[in-house]
Design an enzyme around this catalytic site. Structure first.
Site, mmCIF file in Angstrom:
data_model
loop_
_atom_site.group_PDB
_atom_site.id
_atom_site.type_symbol
_atom_site.label_atom_id
_atom_site.label_comp_id
_atom_site.label_asym_id
_atom_site.label_seq_id
_atom_site.Cartn_x
_atom_site.Cartn_y
_atom_site.Cartn_z
ATOM 1 N N LYS A 135 53.947 -33.423 18.304
ATOM 2 C CA LYS A 135 55.104 -34.325 18.168
ATOM 3 C C LYS A 135 55.685 -34.630 19.544
ATOM 4 O O LYS A 135 56.014 -33.723 20.301
ATOM 5 C CB LYS A 135 56.203 -33.690 17.305
ATOM 6 C CG LYS A 135 57.324 -34.690 17.003
ATOM 7 C CD LYS A 135 58.547 -34.066 16.380
ATOM 8 C CE LYS A 135 59.529 -33.545 17.369
ATOM 9 N NZ LYS A 135 60.090 -34.574 18.292
ATOM 10 N N GLY A 166 64.201 -23.540 21.699
ATOM 11 C CA GLY A 166 63.148 -22.516 21.723
ATOM 12 C C GLY A 166 63.482 -21.362 20.791
ATOM 13 O O GLY A 166 62.625 -20.859 20.056
ATOM 14 N N GLU A 206 58.020 -22.891 26.613
ATOM 15 C CA GLU A 206 58.280 -23.160 28.036
ATOM 16 C C GLU A 206 59.663 -23.782 28.082
ATOM 17 O O GLU A 206 59.846 -24.919 27.646
ATOM 18 C CB GLU A 206 57.183 -24.085 28.584
ATOM 19 C CG GLU A 206 57.033 -23.966 30.087
ATOM 20 C CD GLU A 206 57.845 -25.006 30.798
ATOM 21 O OE1 GLU A 206 59.025 -24.704 31.107
ATOM 22 O OE2 GLU A 206 57.319 -26.103 31.032
ATOM 23 N N CYS A 257 62.295 -28.666 34.396
ATOM 24 C CA CYS A 257 62.733 -27.334 33.938
ATOM 25 C C CYS A 257 62.792 -26.341 35.087
ATOM 26 O O CYS A 257 63.630 -25.451 35.099
ATOM 27 C CB CYS A 257 61.825 -26.835 32.830
ATOM 28 S SG CYS A 257 60.097 -26.940 33.278
ATOM 29 N N GLU A 259 71.984 -24.684 33.053
ATOM 30 C CA GLU A 259 70.957 -25.654 33.424
ATOM 31 C C GLU A 259 71.535 -27.050 33.201
ATOM 32 O O GLU A 259 71.921 -27.395 32.086
ATOM 33 C CB GLU A 259 69.712 -25.478 32.554
ATOM 34 C CG GLU A 259 68.631 -26.464 32.937
ATOM 35 C CD GLU A 259 67.358 -26.333 32.123
ATOM 36 O OE1 GLU A 259 67.448 -26.221 30.888
ATOM 37 O OE2 GLU A 259 66.278 -26.362 32.726
HETATM 38 P P1 ADP Z 1 66.927 -31.690 24.794
HETATM 39 O O1 ADP Z 1 67.972 -30.906 24.078
HETATM 40 O O2 ADP Z 1 67.039 -31.548 26.252
HETATM 41 O O3 ADP Z 1 66.724 -33.083 24.286
HETATM 42 P P2 ADP Z 1 65.086 -30.411 23.201
HETATM 43 O O4 ADP Z 1 64.667 -29.028 23.490
HETATM 44 O O5 ADP Z 1 66.076 -30.664 22.118
HETATM 45 O O6 ADP Z 1 65.568 -30.991 24.528
HETATM 46 O O7 ADP Z 1 63.843 -31.363 22.892
HETATM 47 C C1 ADP Z 1 62.527 -31.046 23.174
HETATM 48 C C2 ADP Z 1 61.692 -31.305 21.953
HETATM 49 O O8 ADP Z 1 62.118 -30.436 20.920
HETATM 50 C C3 ADP Z 1 61.774 -32.710 21.374
HETATM 51 O O9 ADP Z 1 60.477 -33.116 20.972
HETATM 52 C C4 ADP Z 1 62.680 -32.520 20.174
HETATM 53 O O10 ADP Z 1 62.439 -33.472 19.143
HETATM 54 C C5 ADP Z 1 62.289 -31.156 19.717
HETATM 55 N N1 ADP Z 1 63.288 -30.460 18.888
HETATM 56 C C6 ADP Z 1 64.638 -30.557 18.972
HETATM 57 N N2 ADP Z 1 65.216 -29.795 18.018
HETATM 58 C C7 ADP Z 1 64.227 -29.198 17.313
HETATM 59 C C8 ADP Z 1 64.171 -28.292 16.200
HETATM 60 N N3 ADP Z 1 65.278 -27.860 15.610
HETATM 61 N N4 ADP Z 1 62.969 -27.895 15.756
HETATM 62 C C9 ADP Z 1 61.846 -28.327 16.344
HETATM 63 N N5 ADP Z 1 61.822 -29.188 17.379
HETATM 64 C C10 ADP Z 1 62.988 -29.625 17.871
#
Ligand code: ADP
Length: 496
Positions: free
Chosen positions: A189, A247, A265, A299, A396
């Site tokens: 995704k 994460g 990561e 990052c 961060e």
């Molecule tokens: P940011 O908060 O900086 O946008 P994220 O860590 O939210 O970074 O986004 C990185 C990826 O994680 C994106 O592909 C986002 O769609 C996905 N993501 C965000 N929330 C979730 C979740 N609850 N479960 C799985 N994937 C997620």
């Protein structure tokens, strides 16, 4: 009228190309079940580029079924040369389409074309490196005496992969390279704000001869499609790059579903340590690359600069001067080093941090403001006179904002460097081998760059300590993350 599965997009370079919009499943671009779509914005112009189709939970299920079917085929269990051939061809196609891929990335993410071109080159290099690994992923023969024959195998898995928006193409390559090399299959995704380059790679995978179902690429949101991947009962492994908070959510979902293998990561607040003997102009070049490359949306950005007192004034003077020369603006201008921040949310979050730094009493050496006009541009910003408890020093920011801290002794530098929950990377600038050894051995981080920064190579593993993540990407290490060890112990009968 519903959105077609392919749209024609005119890039700011004047080039037009055909952009897929559907979900890439079984080597075809298809509609999601509910045919929902969402808009994709250009951060440098704030205009809508196109819409793409959105995967929901039921579409993740369809994609997983495709990956499971491919996992049963000769792709996974057959000769590794077949996988190497696809990876070599894919690398060649990335090179052949370099200009287009870089432009798509710049339009969608806002980063400068200079930066995107670098990402594309690293993407091709990584696929090529993985091609060479295909027939070198082996197990061991274990001698336990003549009563048994023991060996281990490295067994690939059905994977789910979730990538971020700061390096859409490069992070895709770090995920797909080991999948293709090991015989894994996957559902990947992309991030909701930057789905375009990943879909375009779908086309290249077909052209490279990848069999159907091996790699499935979906666009969608974290809370729906991302969560469905993390909690899917038949995905064996999830690989995620993104924020530390997400994460943690992914790890919890993995634990509560089927205890899938997890690699993460995550974020960082990396120290970049400058000692008195450092070469001023070379070091300043690295400090700039460390924090302002990719508009600070990195990052492992060197977002805390620690400078020894004897060289402090000289470094600050030169760092300010060179930072003020950085070209920021139209990301398609070949001279531009800093493009736009990737989204409105990110833009506002960074400005909030800048304001908090000012309110909490830090001194702005340069920057501290957005660039007037359309697009999410923020001036490269240096803060001095900071305290360890300030938000700009602890959190961060994920933007072009750096805090500078003065220190006197080596031990003080080590203490300051480790004063963080993160452990992704660190920089050390000195020519004294004893300082290099002492400091690199003491800093708790997955990568230490000495007299360089943000300097990646496909053969060198990357990943974090503590809140910066679990597992490693690239190098030999990544292949351990994408395979499970099966031990086979055969009892030998005594025959005459
Ligand atoms: P940011 O908060 O900086 O946008 P994220 O860590 O939210 O970074 O986004 C990185 C990826 O994680 C994106 O592909 C986002 O769609 C996905 N993501 C965000 N929330 C979730 C979740 N609850 N479960 C799985 N994937 C997620």
């Amino acid at each position: 009228m519903s959105l077609p599965l392919e749209v024609e997009i005119k890039l700011p370079t004047g080039t037009t190309y055909k952009q897929p919009t559907g979900l890439f499943i079984n080597n075809e671009f298809v509609y999601p079940k509910q045919k929902k779509s969402f808009e994709v914005l250009s951060p440098s112009t704030e205009e809508v580029i196109t819409s793409v189709y959105e995967a929901l939970e039921e579409d993740v299920e369809t994609a997983v079924q495709a990956a499971e079917a491919a996992y049963k085929t000769n792709w996974t269990w057959g000769p590794p040369e077949a996988r190497a051939a696809v990876l070599y061809k894919l690398a060649e196609l990335v090179d052949k389409n370099a200009e287009l891929l870089a432009s798509i990335e710049t339009f969608d993410n806002g980063k400068s074309l200079q930066n995107s071109k670098g990402d594309v080159a690293l993407t091709a290099a990584y696929f090529r490196s993985c091609a060479g690994w295909c027939d070198k992923i082996t197990g061991n023969l274990i001698n336990t005496g003549n009563s048994h024959f023991n060996y281990t195998q490295r067994v690939p898995m059905v994977c789910g992969q979730i990538i971020p928006w700061n390096f859409p193409l490069l992070m895709l390559s770090w995920k797909l390279g080991p999948v293709l090399a090991t015989g894994c299959t996957t559902v990947l995704k992309s991030a909701e704000s930057t789905p375009l380059s990943a879909l375009y790679v779908g086309k290249l995978l077909v052209e490279a001869g990848m069999p159907k179902g091996v790699v499935n690429i979906i666009s969608g949101f974290g809370a729906t499609a991302g969560a469905a991947i993390a909690s899917h009962p038949r995905i064996d492994k999830v690989a995620f790059t993104g924020s530390t908070n997400v994460g943690k959510i992914i790890m919890k979902a993995a634990a509560e579903s089927n205890l899938k293998k997890v690699t993460l990561e995550l974020g960082g607040k990396s120290p970049n340590v400058v000692f008195d003997d450092a070469d001023v102009s070379k070091t300043v070049k690295h400090l700039i690359t460390a924090i302002f490359f990719n508009t600070g949306e990195v990052c492992c950005a060197g977002s805390r600069i620690l400078i020894q007192s004897g060289i402090y004034d000289k470094i600050i003077k030169e760092f300010k001067k060179e930072t003020e020369k950085i070209k920021i603006g139209n990301p398609f201008d070949p001279e531009t080093f800093m493009g736009a921040q990737a989204s409105d949310i990110q833009f506002k979050k960074i400005l909030k941090y800048i304001n908090s730094g000012i309110e909490q009493g830090a001194t702005v050496i340069t920057g501290g403001k957005p660039v007037e006009g359309k697009g999410y541009f923020i001036k490269p910003t240096i803060f001095a006179d900071v305290r360890p408890d300030m938000d700009i020093v602890k959190d961060e920011i994920f933007g072009p904002v750096v805090s500078v801290i003065k220190f006197d002794t080596v031990d003080e530098a080590i203490e300051l460097a480790n004063d963080t929950q993160y452990g992704l990377a660190a920089g050390i600038h000195t020519n004294d081998i004893n300082k290099i050894m002492k400091v690199s051995n003491a800093i708790k981080a997955g990568t230490i760059w000495v007299n360089t920064y943000n300097d990646f190579h496909p053969m060198v593993p990357f990943g974090g300590f503590s809140a910066s993540g679990i597992g490693r990407e690239m190098g030999e290490e990544v292949f351990h993350e994408y395979t499970q060890v099966r031990a086979v112990r055969i009892a030998i009968s005594n025959t005459n």
